[in-house]
Scaffold this motif. Structure first.
Motif, PDB file in Angstrom:
ATOM      1  N   ALA A   8       7.302  -4.624   5.576  1.00 44.94           N
ATOM      2  CA  ALA A   8       8.295  -4.262   6.599  1.00 44.94           C
ATOM      3  C   ALA A   8       8.268  -5.246   7.769  1.00 44.94           C
ATOM      4  N   LYS A   9       7.436  -6.261   7.669  1.00 47.78           N
ATOM      5  CA  LYS A   9       7.308  -7.319   8.684  1.00 47.78           C
ATOM      6  C   LYS A   9       6.803  -6.787  10.024  1.00 47.78           C
ATOM      7  N   CYS A  10       5.925  -5.787   9.964  1.00 44.73           N
ATOM      8  CA  CYS A  10       5.335  -5.275  11.222  1.00 44.73           C
ATOM      9  C   CYS A  10       4.590  -6.429  11.892  1.00 44.73           C
ATOM     10  N   SER A  11       4.721  -6.511  13.230  1.00 43.20           N
ATOM     11  CA  SER A  11       4.194  -7.689  13.911  1.00 43.20           C
ATOM     12  C   SER A  11       2.758  -7.504  14.382  1.00 43.20           C
ATOM     13  N   ALA A  12       2.226  -6.285  14.312  1.00 39.36           N
ATOM     14  CA  ALA A  12       0.801  -6.086  14.624  1.00 39.36           C
ATOM     15  C   ALA A  12       0.338  -4.810  13.936  1.00 39.36           C
ATOM     16  N   LEU A  13      -0.940  -4.807  13.571  1.00 38.11           N
ATOM     17  CA  LEU A  13      -1.554  -3.609  12.987  1.00 38.11           C
ATOM     18  C   LEU A  13      -2.520  -3.057  14.027  1.00 38.11           C
ATOM     19  N   VAL A  14      -2.341  -1.784  14.356  1.00 30.50           N
ATOM     20  CA  VAL A  14      -3.200  -1.129  15.352  1.00 30.50           C
ATOM     21  C   VAL A  14      -4.127  -0.192  14.591  1.00 30.50           C
ATOM     22  N   LEU A  15      -5.396  -0.569  14.536  1.00 25.63           N
ATOM     23  CA  LEU A  15      -6.356   0.192  13.737  1.00 25.63           C
ATOM     24  C   LEU A  15      -7.047   1.219  14.651  1.00 25.63           C
ATOM     25  N   THR A  16      -6.745   2.490  14.428  1.00 25.13           N
ATOM     26  CA  THR A  16      -7.339   3.526  15.289  1.00 25.13           C
ATOM     27  C   THR A  16      -8.701   3.929  14.734  1.00 25.13           C
ATOM     28  N   VAL A  17      -9.726   3.842  15.600  1.00 25.76           N
ATOM     29  CA  VAL A  17     -11.094   4.061  15.114  1.00 25.76           C
ATOM     30  C   VAL A  17     -11.778   5.276  15.756  1.00 25.76           C
ATOM     31  N   ASP A  18     -11.058   6.000  16.602  1.00 21.30           N
ATOM     32  CA  ASP A  18     -11.713   7.125  17.289  1.00 21.30           C
ATOM     33  C   ASP A  18     -11.368   8.471  16.660  1.00 21.30           C
ATOM     34  N   LEU A  19     -10.990   8.443  15.384  1.00 19.43           N
ATOM     35  CA  LEU A  19     -10.660   9.704  14.718  1.00 19.43           C
ATOM     36  C   LEU A  19     -11.285   9.742  13.325  1.00 19.43           C
ATOM     37  N   GLN A  20     -12.635   9.574  13.321  1.00 18.75           N
ATOM     38  CA  GLN A  20     -13.329   9.662  12.028  1.00 18.75           C
ATOM     39  C   GLN A  20     -13.405  11.126  11.607  1.00 18.75           C
ATOM     40  N   ILE A  21     -13.224  11.975  12.591  1.00 18.10           N
ATOM     41  CA  ILE A  21     -13.198  13.411  12.359  1.00 18.10           C
ATOM     42  C   ILE A  21     -12.246  13.946  13.426  1.00 18.10           C
ATOM     43  N   LEU A  22     -11.535  15.008  13.104  1.00 20.87           N
ATOM     44  CA  LEU A  22     -10.487  15.471  14.021  1.00 20.87           C
ATOM     45  C   LEU A  22     -11.060  16.351  15.135  1.00 20.87           C
ATOM     46  N   GLY A  23     -10.800  15.989  16.397  1.00 18.28           N
ATOM     47  CA  GLY A  23     -11.211  16.843  17.519  1.00 18.28           C
ATOM     48  C   GLY A  23     -10.367  18.125  17.514  1.00 18.28           C
ATOM     49  N   GLN A  24     -11.008  19.247  17.734  1.00 19.78           N
ATOM     50  CA  GLN A  24     -10.242  20.508  17.680  1.00 19.78           C
ATOM     51  C   GLN A  24      -9.370  20.683  18.925  1.00 19.78           C
ATOM     52  N   ARG A  25      -8.118  20.972  18.683  1.00 16.81           N
ATOM     53  CA  ARG A  25      -7.208  21.261  19.804  1.00 16.81           C
ATOM     54  C   ARG A  25      -6.830  22.727  19.696  1.00 16.81           C
ATOM     55  N   HIS A  26      -7.326  23.495  20.668  1.00 17.34           N
ATOM     56  CA  HIS A  26      -7.134  24.952  20.586  1.00 17.34           C
ATOM     57  C   HIS A  26      -5.655  25.316  20.499  1.00 17.34           C
ATOM     58  N   ALA A  27      -4.838  24.568  21.261  1.00 19.43           N
ATOM     59  CA  ALA A  27      -3.405  24.906  21.312  1.00 19.43           C
ATOM     60  C   ALA A  27      -2.811  24.879  19.909  1.00 19.43           C
ATOM     61  N   ASP A  28      -3.231  23.908  19.085  1.00 13.39           N
ATOM     62  CA  ASP A  28      -2.652  23.796  17.749  1.00 13.39           C
ATOM     63  C   ASP A  28      -3.031  25.012  16.892  1.00 13.39           C
ATOM     64  N   ILE A  29      -4.266  25.470  17.035  1.00 17.39           N
ATOM     65  CA  ILE A  29      -4.687  26.637  16.248  1.00 17.39           C
ATOM     66  C   ILE A  29      -3.848  27.847  16.670  1.00 17.39           C
ATOM     67  N   LYS A  30      -3.737  28.015  17.991  1.00 16.88           N
ATOM     68  CA  LYS A  30      -2.983  29.183  18.484  1.00 16.88           C
ATOM     69  C   LYS A  30      -1.512  29.093  18.101  1.00 16.88           C
ATOM     70  N   ASN A  31      -1.000  27.871  18.001  1.00 14.51           N
ATOM     71  CA  ASN A  31       0.430  27.704  17.695  1.00 14.51           C
ATOM     72  C   ASN A  31       0.721  27.560  16.201  1.00 14.51           C
ATOM     73  N   GLY A  32      -0.297  27.769  15.369  1.00 13.77           N
ATOM     74  CA  GLY A  32      -0.069  27.719  13.916  1.00 13.77           C
ATOM     75  C   GLY A  32       0.006  26.314  13.352  1.00 13.77           C
ATOM     76  N   LEU A  33      -0.474  25.315  14.122  1.00 12.26           N
ATOM     77  CA  LEU A  33      -0.371  23.935  13.638  1.00 12.26           C
ATOM     78  C   LEU A  33      -1.694  23.368  13.128  1.00 12.26           C
ATOM     79  N   SER A  34      -2.708  24.259  12.951  1.00  9.34           N
ATOM     80  CA  SER A  34      -3.971  23.742  12.423  1.00  9.34           C
ATOM     81  C   SER A  34      -3.840  23.644  10.905  1.00  9.34           C
ATOM     82  N   VAL A  35      -4.944  23.318  10.222  1.00  9.65           N
ATOM     83  CA  VAL A  35      -4.880  23.195   8.759  1.00  9.65           C
ATOM     84  C   VAL A  35      -5.499  24.443   8.142  1.00  9.65           C
ATOM     85  N   PRO A  36      -4.822  25.163   7.242  1.00  9.28           N
ATOM     86  CA  PRO A  36      -3.443  24.914   6.854  1.00  9.28           C
ATOM     87  C   PRO A  36      -2.464  25.427   7.909  1.00  9.28           C
TER      88      PRO A  36
END
Ligand code: FMN
Length: 378
Positions: free
Chosen positions: A148-176
């Protein structure tokens, strides 16, 4: 959009227009949100230095980011499921960024796929990579970004494990994901949002299409993703990515001087000093408080980008003064997207442009290159 005079106006409008679960997703930090709050509190403590009687009639907010011209020292940060703030959100945000003359970063976890965005915009964009356990998948993402001719690759390294976000759990957006009656009622109050999302290109992770069978649905996909974040990720993987990605490579999520020094030896072009907008390690330091030490340690060897808590041109000035060459903005533009699609993102960028311009004038600075610690008090 003209009545939106600051990012907070866009935030309030997005709050009204985006269903609670998805607005909450954008707002949230991890756990007690200490680090999320520190990003803002520490930013506001950095005081700009008022200067007078300097001819500032000619000012220029343009700069170079990784050797490419940009009209402002900002890039739009990668935002997972950004396309659920507004239908086709990633395409619209990318168009706004390109019209404004700044880079846009598409997230691995976007709704629109790499190919969707590439087919809908004029110029190259950046692609953010999460390296999943399935390295074949990581390689295929890199190949797709190259195609796709992307001009830079941004490698995110601070998510080797997902930090829990309480709001997502309460809002039904956690897994599953488990959207509840309340989610449906919320959506009923935002019919324009529902219409746009339903008539958009997609409403689930575009880059991951085909990873689970379609009939297994979003739940299976979300579970696949959650099990794919890789706690084994290490510097050897960075070497591997460097060896297969020929373009510009940026490591995002560096917040420690030792890590910054290691990163500077890997041959990457840049690092983003970032704590993922307070969404990962809670209890950690704000990114602005660590920026000066990192800039002092490696700023002469590697290009330093910064993010975390930027909500204005004044904040941008603070980060540049403390050693960033340019910054990424996350929520500041996501609020604009939720508030008004492409026009809202364009407005967010214009607000920050105007604020930076006025701040430069009032601190006696004419060009972005001139900004350094002399622009700060003390
Ligand atoms: N960073 C990534 O590298 N990949 C992502 O998929 C990603 N998703 C995000 C989703 C949301 C809703 C938010 C707010 C941030 C996300 N980030 C992600 C972090 C941003 O790229 C950026 O580091 C952060 O938003 C900067 O802080 P700010 O929001 O205060 O500007």
């Amino acid at each position: 959009m003209k009545k939106m005079t600051c990012i907070e106006d866009l935030r309030r409008a997005a709050h009204r227009k985006v269903p609670r679960a998805f607005f909450g997703y954008a707002e949230a930090g991890s756990y007690s949100e200490e680090t999320l709050r520190a990003n803002r509190a520490d930013m506001e403590r950095v005081r700009l230095r008022q200067r007078v009687l300097i001819d500032v009639s000619e000012r220029d907010t343009s700069t170079k980011i990784l050797n490419e011209k940009a009209s402002l020292p900002i890039a739009l940060a990668p935002i997972g499921i950004g396309g659920l703030q507004y239908g086709n959100g990633e395409i619209l945000a990318c168009r706004a960024a390109q019209l404004a003359g700044i880079p846009y970063t598409l997230a691995t976890m976007s709704i629109c796929s790499i190919e969707d965005v590439a087919g809908a915009v004029e110029k190259p964009f950046w692609f953010q990579l999460y390296v999943m356990k399935d390295r074949g998948f990581a390689r295929s993402l890199i190949e797709r970004a190259a195609a796709a001719k992307c001009s830079a690759l941004v490698l995110t390294v601070d998510l080797q494990i997902l930090g829990q976000r309480h709001a997502d759990i309460k809002n039904g957006l956690s897994v599953p994901p488990s959207l509840k009656i309340r989610n449906l009622i919320d959506m009923a109050t935002t019919p324009a949002w529902v219409y746009r999302v339903l008539t958009g290109k997609r409403w689930t992770f575009g880059n991951l299409a085909g990873h689970v069978k379609d009939e297994e649905g979003v739940t299976a996909l979300a579970e696949w993703i959650a099990h794919q974040f890789d706690p084994t990720l290490n510097w050897k993987d960075v070497e591997w990515i460097r060896s297969i990605w020929p373009g510009k490579l940026i490591i995002k999520g560096i917040l420690d001087v030792e890590d910054a020094k290691l990163a500077s030896k890997t041959g990457v072009e840049g690092i983003v000093v970032s704590n993922h907008g307070g969404r990962q390690l809670d209890g950690g330091a704000s990114s602005i408080s660590l920026l000066p030490k990192i800039a002092d340690a490696v700023g002469s060897e590697i290009e330093i980008l910064f993010d975390g808590g930027i909500r204005s041109g004044q904040d941008l000035m603070r980060a540049l003064a403390l050693g960033a060459k340019s910054c990424m903005i996350g929520r500041a533009y996501i609020y604009g997207l939720g508030a008004g699609g492409q026009a809202g993102v364009a407005r967010a960028i214009e607000i920050i442009r105007k604020e930076l311009d006025v701040t430069m004038a009032l601190t006696g600075v004419r060009t972005v290159d001139e900004i350094d610690r002399r622009a700060l008090v003390g």
